[in-house]
Design an enzyme around this catalytic site. Structure first.
Site, PDB file in Angstrom:
ATOM      1  N   ILE A  19       0.837  -1.200   0.000  1.00  0.00           N
ATOM      2  CA  ILE A  19       0.000   0.000   0.000  1.00  0.00           C
ATOM      3  C   ILE A  19       0.869   1.246   0.000  1.00  0.00           C
ATOM      4  CG2 ILE A  19      -1.694   1.321   1.319  1.00  0.00           C
ATOM      5  CD1 ILE A  19      -2.877  -1.297   2.289  1.00  0.00           C
ATOM      6  N   ASP A  53       9.412   9.506 -12.777  1.00  0.00           N
ATOM      7  CA  ASP A  53       8.117  10.124 -13.078  1.00  0.00           C
ATOM      8  C   ASP A  53       8.034  11.556 -12.555  1.00  0.00           C
ATOM      9  OD1 ASP A  53       7.076   7.814 -14.310  1.00  0.00           O
ATOM     10  OD2 ASP A  53       6.585   6.948 -12.355  1.00  0.00           O
ATOM     11  N   ASN A  86       0.845   4.536   7.780  1.00  0.00           N
ATOM     12  CA  ASN A  86       0.511   3.343   7.006  1.00  0.00           C
ATOM     13  C   ASN A  86       1.235   2.089   7.488  1.00  0.00           C
ATOM     14  OD1 ASN A  86      -0.204   1.740   4.491  1.00  0.00           O
ATOM     15  ND2 ASN A  86       1.996   1.953   4.192  1.00  0.00           N
ATOM     16  N   TYR A 150      -2.425  -7.369  16.947  1.00  0.00           N
ATOM     17  CA  TYR A 150      -2.591  -6.465  15.813  1.00  0.00           C
ATOM     18  C   TYR A 150      -3.970  -5.806  15.860  1.00  0.00           C
ATOM     19  CZ  TYR A 150      -3.515  -5.388  10.821  1.00  0.00           C
ATOM     20  OH  TYR A 150      -3.865  -4.794   9.637  1.00  0.00           O
ATOM     21  N   LYS A 154      -5.034  -1.870  16.175  1.00  0.00           N
ATOM     22  CA  LYS A 154      -5.852  -1.185  15.182  1.00  0.00           C
ATOM     23  C   LYS A 154      -7.106  -0.577  15.829  1.00  0.00           C
ATOM     24  CE  LYS A 154      -3.186  -1.919  11.664  1.00  0.00           C
ATOM     25  NZ  LYS A 154      -2.430  -0.799  11.059  1.00  0.00           N
TER      26      LYS A 154
END
Length: 259
Positions: A19, A53, A86, A150, A154
């Site tokens: 991601i 880019d 992230n 985890y 979260k």
């Protein structure tokens, strides 16, 4: 035409991951300078890869579970207008197999690291009277879906996001989080090597009949970080192909219908 993030610096943790790379490319294409943070040296490769880019990348190798490493990394970024928390890991899949050290490892990587990065940028955002923080949570933060440490981390991301929104809104700072379901990233490669049909088995739990693509998560994050979401703060938005809408497998069995 001015691009939405022209002249802004977007800090992205876990930048070298599945991601993370999508986020770097997405925001870079929208004009942002990318402050890329990752524990892996692969983050340095983004300078050349994205540079082709025309995307400017400032890389930093840091373990976000270390407050000192986070402080050093952000000191080299200058102004940060958008922070995207992230980075994350999941290494302990059941409570029975999680010892205290394992629990602390997952909490540190998924929650404490996000807090450390948030703590690093809040003072400058307050002084500037503006900023945006978007954290990547998980549907695991809403329900017991395995990986308990985890999942607890979260769930903490959701609580932290709401706290930031409440306390710092008066300074023009917004905080939101996205809650992805299963995302098609390289993390699944090992599982697919053992069971090529693993993702196909998971897809039946999703009302859309598929799992999430990385760019779909990136696009929702981009919306939350943009002026289009100027009145959105304290939100936790599932990006899960409908997983949290209900239990479609059970519903089909209860109604004896295929719909």
């Amino acid at each position: 035409m001015t691009r939405p993030f022209e002249g802004k610096t977007v800090a992205i943790t876990g930048a070298a991951g599945g991601i993370g790379q999508w986020l770097c490319r997405f925001f870079g294409a929208e004009g942002a300078t990318i402050a890329a943070i990752d524990v892996s040296e692969r983050v340095n490769d983004l300078v050349d890869v994205l540079g082709k880019d025309g995307i400017k990348v400032i890389p930093a190798i840091a373990n976000i579970a270390s407050v000192d490493q986070v402080k050093t990394a952000f000191a080299g970024f200058g102004e940060v207008h958008v922070l995207i928390n992230n980075a994350g890991i999941s290494r302990h899949h059941t409570l029975a197999s999680t010892d205290p050290a394992g629990w602390n490892e997952d909490i540190a990587a998924n929650l404490n690291g996000a807090y450390a990065c948030t703590h690093a940028v809040l003072p400058q955002m307050v002084e500037r009277r503006g900023g945006c923080i978007v954290s990547v949570g998980s549907v695991n933060g809403l329900s017991a879906l395995g990986d308990p440490a985890y999942s607890a981390a979260k769930a903490g991301i959701i609580a932290m996001t709401k706290a930031i929104a409440m306390e710092y809104g008066r300074h023009g700072i917004r905080a939101n989080c996205v809650l992805p379901g299963t995302v098609r990233t390289p993390i699944w490669d090992d599982r697919k090597a053992k069971d090529p049909d693993v993702l196909k088995q998971l897809e039946r739990w999703y009302p859309l009949g598929r799992i999430v693509e990385p760019d779909e998560v990136a696009k929702v994050i981009a919306f939350l970080a943009s002026d289009a979401a100027s009145a959105v703060t304290g939100a936790a938005i599932p990006v899960d192909c409908g997983l949290t809408a209900g239990n479609i497998v059970m519903t089909r069995e209860l109604t004896l219908e295929e719909f």
